[in-house]
Design a protein around this motif. Structure first.
Motif, PDB file in Angstrom:
ATOM      1  N   THR A 147       0.827  -1.214   0.000  1.00 37.23           N
ATOM      2  CA  THR A 147       0.000   0.000   0.000  1.00 37.23           C
ATOM      3  C   THR A 147       0.856   1.257   0.000  1.00 37.23           C
ATOM      4  O   THR A 147       0.608   2.206  -0.760  1.00 37.23           O
ATOM      5  CB  THR A 147      -0.936   0.002   1.220  1.00 37.23           C
ATOM      6  N   ALA A 148       1.886   1.268   0.853  1.00 33.69           N
ATOM      7  CA  ALA A 148       2.755   2.445   0.938  1.00 33.69           C
ATOM      8  C   ALA A 148       3.512   2.672  -0.362  1.00 33.69           C
ATOM      9  O   ALA A 148       3.674   3.822  -0.813  1.00 33.69           O
ATOM     10  CB  ALA A 148       3.741   2.271   2.096  1.00 33.69           C
ATOM     11  N   LEU A 149       3.972   1.591  -0.995  1.00 35.29           N
ATOM     12  CA  LEU A 149       4.717   1.746  -2.248  1.00 35.29           C
ATOM     13  C   LEU A 149       3.812   2.299  -3.342  1.00 35.29           C
ATOM     14  O   LEU A 149       4.233   3.142  -4.147  1.00 35.29           O
ATOM     15  CB  LEU A 149       5.320   0.412  -2.675  1.00 35.29           C
ATOM     16  N   ALA A 150       2.556   1.845  -3.374  1.00 39.86           N
ATOM     17  CA  ALA A 150       1.604   2.383  -4.356  1.00 39.86           C
ATOM     18  C   ALA A 150       1.407   3.882  -4.161  1.00 39.86           C
ATOM     19  O   ALA A 150       1.484   4.676  -5.111  1.00 39.86           O
ATOM     20  CB  ALA A 150       0.271   1.647  -4.252  1.00 39.86           C
ATOM     21  N   VAL A 151       1.179   4.282  -2.926  1.00 40.17           N
ATOM     22  CA  VAL A 151       0.951   5.704  -2.629  1.00 40.17           C
ATOM     23  C   VAL A 151       2.196   6.522  -2.940  1.00 40.17           C
ATOM     24  O   VAL A 151       2.123   7.605  -3.547  1.00 40.17           O
ATOM     25  CB  VAL A 151       0.538   5.877  -1.155  1.00 40.17           C
ATOM     26  N   LEU A 152       3.361   6.009  -2.553  1.00 37.12           N
ATOM     27  CA  LEU A 152       4.600   6.766  -2.725  1.00 37.12           C
ATOM     28  C   LEU A 152       5.042   6.839  -4.180  1.00 37.12           C
ATOM     29  O   LEU A 152       5.698   7.811  -4.580  1.00 37.12           O
ATOM     30  CB  LEU A 152       5.706   6.152  -1.860  1.00 37.12           C
ATOM     31  N   MET A 153       4.710   5.835  -4.988  1.00 41.80           N
ATOM     32  CA  MET A 153       5.024   5.929  -6.418  1.00 41.80           C
ATOM     33  C   MET A 153       4.217   7.050  -7.056  1.00 41.80           C
ATOM     34  O   MET A 153       4.725   7.806  -7.899  1.00 41.80           O
ATOM     35  CB  MET A 153       4.746   4.602  -7.120  1.00 41.80           C
ATOM     36  N   LEU A 154       2.955   7.173  -6.667  1.00 43.13           N
ATOM     37  CA  LEU A 154       2.131   8.266  -7.193  1.00 43.13           C
ATOM     38  C   LEU A 154       2.614   9.616  -6.653  1.00 43.13           C
ATOM     39  O   LEU A 154       2.705  10.599  -7.398  1.00 43.13           O
ATOM     40  CB  LEU A 154       0.668   8.035  -6.820  1.00 43.13           C
ATOM     41  N   ALA A 155       2.916   9.656  -5.357  1.00 42.35           N
ATOM     42  CA  ALA A 155       3.418  10.899  -4.777  1.00 42.35           C
ATOM     43  C   ALA A 155       4.770  11.283  -5.375  1.00 42.35           C
ATOM     44  O   ALA A 155       5.102  12.474  -5.479  1.00 42.35           O
ATOM     45  CB  ALA A 155       3.534  10.758  -3.259  1.00 42.35           C
TER      46      ALA A 155
END
Length: 416
Positions: A284-292
């Protein structure tokens, strides 16, 4: 498994030497990454060729991973590790005398074979030397991997920034360490007590039905993490430098070091928590951070870019470490070779394929144009792992996860 007599047991320094060898293998894999922009400028080749050079390493590493473990079971750890170090040295020699991008491909192939063997056989040898420290060895191996990459990337990038023989000195320094470890391997006693007694057989990649749901979740999460890692090691250093308007390769080395060191810290810090939870948080964090990260790179601020990739590295460490731990805890003992062969085949496929596609896109359009597209696709892949786990989680409770006794199943559930 038979025990070794006291006079044939590995020397007290064997454990430290094997850890150093694991660190050397990952350092060797990282040295060319900060230099790709210099090679491309020197020989004027497009970004897609950079990713081909990187992918050549991953492709042959799969072969080494599949066969080296079985070879070391049959013929011993030492002979396989000695050949692996010789392959590393051969690859370094090709790098030193390279006269074109074709030589870089050859060098990466040689290094990929050697590094793949070091990862598998070196890890097995650590367990042979000190089986009572199995859990600690896993943690130390993760640290060795990431520290080796970070030190090599920073050291190489620093030399490249100064312009002091950057295409020569990093390889010579690495070769010197490899020669020292080669000598230690030559005088090291064979750590595998059953060497010569095990029939030679390469495990056929396959996944037992009872753990397929768990396997799908783990391989999607780990594959997404390795896709991010592949781009980080090939094109992201130059993409980050362009985004931050920083000249020279040192910034690219800082990017690689930030990713790997934060990944190591995250894996160490999360080791006490259930693997499934760690994997879900990491995905979940990697998904959010890739977008960010798309926004972070768009700021053009070097500090923001470094913080962005550092956070992505932490999430990568959680996603990959949690996924792998979630899977390996529940593999039936007699199927470990087959399952891990399949896992690494798919993981390396995830490492290679997106990297090549990003290279093609960066050649047709530009690296700054294709990076946001990759970030979105990587985020979707991470989220798909979370969805798979939610859908299959309830079903997994009705499957026979292992053939272990009920008390052992209960114990495994406590850590997962």
């Amino acid at each position: 498994m038979k025990a070794l007599s006291p006079d044939r047991r590995p020397q007290s320094w064997s454990y430290a030497a094997l850890l150093a060898l694991l660190m050397l293998g990952q350092a060797t894999s990282a040295i060319p990454s900060p230099l790709y922009s210099l090679y491309a400028e020197k020989w004027d080749y497009p970004p897609v060729l950079t990713t081909v050079i990187f992918a050549a390493y991953g492709a042959v590493a799969v072969v080494a991973i599949l066969v080296s473990g079985a070879l070391s079971d049959r013929y011993g750890r030492r002979p396989v590790l000695i050949v692996a170090v010789l392959l590393l040295l051969a690859g370094l020699a090709v790098f030193v005398f390279a006269a074109g991008p074709g030589h870089l491909v050859v060098a990466r192939i040689l290094n990929g074979l050697g590094i793949g063997a070091v990862v598998v056989v070196g890890g097995a040898a650590l367990l042979d030397v000190s089986p009572e420290r199995a859990a600690r060895s896993g943690t130390l191996t993760a640290i060795a991997f990431n520290v080796g990459i970070a030190v090599a990337a920073l050291g190489t990038a620093g030399l490249a920034q100064t312009g002091f023989h950057p295409l020569l000195l990093p390889y010579l320094a690495d070769a010197l360490i490899a020669l020292v470890l080669l000598v230690l391997l030559l005088v090291m006693r064979e750590p595998h007590p059953s060497a010569g007694a095990t029939p030679l057989g390469i495990p056929r990649p396959q996944v037992p039905r009872e753990i397929r749901g768990r396997f799908v979740f783990a391989v999607i999460g780990a594959g997404a993490a390795w896709a991010v890692l592949g781009v980080c090691f090939s094109l992201e250093p130059s993409i980050a430098a362009h985004a931050a308007h920083v000249d020279g390769p040192f910034f690219g080395g800082v990017v690689i070091a930030a990713v790997t060191l934060c990944a190591a810290f995250a894996q160490i810090a999360s080791a006490r928590y259930p693997a499934r939870t760690v994997a879900l948080v990491g995905d979940t964090a990697l998904a959010v951070l890739m977008l960010a990260g798309v926004g972070g790179f768009a700021t053009g601020n070097a500090a923001v870019v470094i913080v962005t990739v550092a956070l992505q590295g932490s999430a990568y460490g959680l996603a990959f470490g949690g996924s792998l731990r979630h899977l390996t805890t529940h593999i039936p003992a007699e199927r470990r070779g087959a399952v891990m062969s399949m896992f690494y085949l798919l993981a390396y496929g995830a490492l290679i394929t997106p990297t090549l596609l990003v290279g093609v896109g960066a050649t047709v359009w530009s690296d700054t144009a294709i990076f946001p597209v990759f970030s979105v696709l990587a985020a979707l892949l991470c989220l798909s792992a979370v969805v798979v786990e939610r859908v299959l989680g309830r079903r997994r409770g009705r499957l026979t996860v292992t053939r272990a006794p009920a008390t052992e199943v209960s114990r495994m559930s406590d850590v997962d």
